[in-house]
Design a protein around this motif. Sequence first.
Motif, PDB file in Angstrom:
ATOM      1  N   TRP A  24       0.843  -1.201   0.000  1.00  0.00           N
ATOM      2  CA  TRP A  24       0.000   0.000   0.000  1.00  0.00           C
ATOM      3  C   TRP A  24       0.876   1.249   0.000  1.00  0.00           C
ATOM      4  N   PHE A  25       1.936   1.239   0.803  1.00  0.00           N
ATOM      5  CA  PHE A  25       2.889   2.344   0.847  1.00  0.00           C
ATOM      6  C   PHE A  25       3.524   2.561  -0.523  1.00  0.00           C
ATOM      7  N   HIS A  26       4.020   1.504  -1.119  1.00  0.00           N
ATOM      8  CA  HIS A  26       4.664   1.633  -2.429  1.00  0.00           C
ATOM      9  C   HIS A  26       3.695   2.132  -3.496  1.00  0.00           C
ATOM     10  N   ARG A  27       2.440   1.751  -3.363  1.00  0.00           N
ATOM     11  CA  ARG A  27       1.462   2.222  -4.355  1.00  0.00           C
ATOM     12  C   ARG A  27       1.259   3.736  -4.280  1.00  0.00           C
ATOM     13  N   GLN A  28       1.493   4.320  -3.143  1.00  0.00           N
ATOM     14  CA  GLN A  28       1.370   5.769  -3.027  1.00  0.00           C
ATOM     15  C   GLN A  28       2.464   6.479  -3.816  1.00  0.00           C
ATOM     16  N   LEU A  29       3.548   5.771  -4.118  1.00  0.00           N
ATOM     17  CA  LEU A  29       4.707   6.357  -4.787  1.00  0.00           C
ATOM     18  C   LEU A  29       4.701   6.114  -6.292  1.00  0.00           C
ATOM     19  N   TYR A 235      12.916  -1.049  -1.320  1.00  0.00           N
ATOM     20  CA  TYR A 235      12.526  -1.105   0.086  1.00  0.00           C
ATOM     21  C   TYR A 235      13.290  -0.084   0.920  1.00  0.00           C
ATOM     22  N   HIS A 236      14.596  -0.016   0.719  1.00  0.00           N
ATOM     23  CA  HIS A 236      15.424   0.865   1.549  1.00  0.00           C
ATOM     24  C   HIS A 236      15.379   2.320   1.081  1.00  0.00           C
ATOM     25  N   THR A 237      15.180   2.554  -0.193  1.00  0.00           N
ATOM     26  CA  THR A 237      15.095   3.915  -0.740  1.00  0.00           C
ATOM     27  C   THR A 237      13.829   4.038  -1.584  1.00  0.00           C
ATOM     28  N   PRO A 238      12.659   3.907  -0.968  1.00  0.00           N
ATOM     29  CA  PRO A 238      11.411   3.797  -1.725  1.00  0.00           C
ATOM     30  C   PRO A 238      11.092   4.998  -2.598  1.00  0.00           C
ATOM     31  N   TRP A 239      11.694   6.160  -2.304  1.00  0.00           N
ATOM     32  CA  TRP A 239      11.360   7.343  -3.097  1.00  0.00           C
ATOM     33  C   TRP A 239      11.741   7.169  -4.565  1.00  0.00           C
ATOM     34  N   ILE A 240      12.645   6.233  -4.872  1.00  0.00           N
ATOM     35  CA  ILE A 240      12.993   6.007  -6.284  1.00  0.00           C
ATOM     36  C   ILE A 240      11.779   5.565  -7.086  1.00  0.00           C
ATOM     37  N   LEU A 241      10.785   5.007  -6.420  1.00  0.00           N
ATOM     38  CA  LEU A 241       9.587   4.562  -7.140  1.00  0.00           C
ATOM     39  C   LEU A 241       8.826   5.729  -7.747  1.00  0.00           C
ATOM     40  N   THR A 242       9.033   6.937  -7.221  1.00  0.00           N
ATOM     41  CA  THR A 242       8.298   8.090  -7.750  1.00  0.00           C
ATOM     42  C   THR A 242       8.745   8.473  -9.154  1.00  0.00           C
ATOM     43  N   ASP A 243       9.852   7.920  -9.624  1.00  0.00           N
ATOM     44  CA  ASP A 243      10.316   8.199 -10.986  1.00  0.00           C
ATOM     45  C   ASP A 243       9.700   7.263 -12.023  1.00  0.00           C
ATOM     46  N   ALA A 286       8.277   2.027   6.338  1.00  0.00           N
ATOM     47  CA  ALA A 286       8.402   3.457   6.021  1.00  0.00           C
ATOM     48  C   ALA A 286       9.721   4.064   6.479  1.00  0.00           C
ATOM     49  N   MET A 287      10.621   3.249   7.021  1.00  0.00           N
ATOM     50  CA  MET A 287      11.893   3.772   7.541  1.00  0.00           C
ATOM     51  C   MET A 287      12.662   4.573   6.491  1.00  0.00           C
ATOM     52  N   GLY A 288      12.584   4.146   5.238  1.00  0.00           N
ATOM     53  CA  GLY A 288      13.380   4.778   4.194  1.00  0.00           C
ATOM     54  C   GLY A 288      12.713   5.927   3.477  1.00  0.00           C
ATOM     55  N   LEU A 289      11.562   6.377   3.963  1.00  0.00           N
ATOM     56  CA  LEU A 289      10.817   7.422   3.249  1.00  0.00           C
ATOM     57  C   LEU A 289      11.657   8.671   3.013  1.00  0.00           C
ATOM     58  N   PHE A 290      12.440   9.066   4.010  1.00  0.00           N
ATOM     59  CA  PHE A 290      13.248  10.287   3.887  1.00  0.00           C
ATOM     60  C   PHE A 290      14.718   9.981   3.577  1.00  0.00           C
ATOM     61  N   SER A 291      15.000   8.775   3.127  1.00  0.00           N
ATOM     62  CA  SER A 291      16.376   8.391   2.819  1.00  0.00           C
ATOM     63  C   SER A 291      17.016   9.381   1.846  1.00  0.00           C
ATOM     64  N   GLY A 292      18.221   9.831   2.193  1.00  0.00           N
ATOM     65  CA  GLY A 292      18.932  10.787   1.350  1.00  0.00           C
ATOM     66  C   GLY A 292      18.585  12.233   1.602  1.00  0.00           C
ATOM     67  N   GLU A 293      17.622  12.473   2.479  1.00  0.00           N
ATOM     68  CA  GLU A 293      17.178  13.831   2.788  1.00  0.00           C
ATOM     69  C   GLU A 293      17.733  14.271   4.151  1.00  0.00           C
ATOM     70  N   VAL A 294      17.819  15.585   4.345  1.00  0.00           N
ATOM     71  CA  VAL A 294      18.154  16.107   5.661  1.00  0.00           C
ATOM     72  C   VAL A 294      17.077  15.653   6.653  1.00  0.00           C
ATOM     73  N   GLY A 295      17.494  15.104   7.761  1.00  0.00           N
ATOM     74  CA  GLY A 295      16.542  14.630   8.758  1.00  0.00           C
ATOM     75  C   GLY A 295      16.205  13.163   8.655  1.00  0.00           C
ATOM     76  N   ALA A 296      16.813  12.453   7.703  1.00  0.00           N
ATOM     77  CA  ALA A 296      16.495  11.036   7.525  1.00  0.00           C
ATOM     78  C   ALA A 296      16.787  10.232   8.789  1.00  0.00           C
ATOM     79  N   ARG A 297      17.901  10.559   9.447  1.00  0.00           N
ATOM     80  CA  ARG A 297      18.264   9.834  10.670  1.00  0.00           C
ATOM     81  C   ARG A 297      17.258  10.113  11.783  1.00  0.00           C
TER      82      ARG A 297
END
Length: 331
Positions: A24-29, A235-243, A286-297
Amino acid sequence: MPENKNLTASVAPMMDWTDRHCRWFHRQLSQQVLLYTEMVVADAIIHGPKERLLGFDPAEHPVALQVGGSDPDKLAVAAKTGEQYGYDEININIGCPSDRVQSGRFGACLMEEPDLVATCFAAMQAAVDIPVTVKCRLGVDDQDLDETLPRFIETVAEAGCTHFIIHARKAWLKGLSPKENHTVPPIDYDRVNGVKARFPKLQIVVNGQIETISQGLDLCEQGALDGFMLGRAAYHTPWILTDIDAQVYGRDAFGQSREDIALALIDYAKITQDVDRTTKALIRHAMGLFSGEVGARLWRRQLSEGLSAKLLPSDVLQQALDAMSAMRDAA
């Protein structure tokens, strides 16, 4: 990329990861990416709690059910059950190298039994009207891939299979753990390209160590392949799915922010957490949602602490999002 090439992009079936909440999470992307369930053993589908094992949100479409087994009759029943539940595709697992899977005579060890795989495929496809596909490895152990891989593909294709997802590395059934089998045997995309060149009418999708959408597209172009499947990177960097929607399917560019997605996850959790205790897995996904962004940690830490405190999933996500907002306001 060749014009009018109908490429596909998908997220691999991954045990303990691609459950209904992850999908469901991945489908949002991405609205177009094909999603796969975790592998479900045919016996479990037949005898187990079907709704818990097979139920999914309609928003997940297109979504495929991956089945494990080696008994043609049981696999046919499992495939039919999956079709009745509304899945868009049934996939048979010929790639998992775990000892437990081997002891059940399915997964990667079936690379050594192409005739049995062909029989299983034929039984499954005869039972359903939706596509049945095969996800396999290049081979196992000391097989001579020049001989065994073409024979496997040809034998299963003669049974009617037209769609293969090939993890571009061997599986070592003895001496390596399933985790090591994801990295230790060397990746060999040329072998997948060779399958496509030898069987140009088959749909061949490449899987294994694909980190970005651009890499997946390049691999498809180089080998005239029909698609690519993302695994751990999704899974670890899910934002790539938005491309995917724009770059693979030519749709509009993704327009939402990570914060928008976090809010959608909070709403989803509020709806599901009271009726499904497994919703807590959404936090891990959802751990990786902000991966690569400021505040990811900070995001990951807040989620981990919320899980440890046994808060409701929606509250965990809300507190993490509030912490992200406070951090950005203070910057």
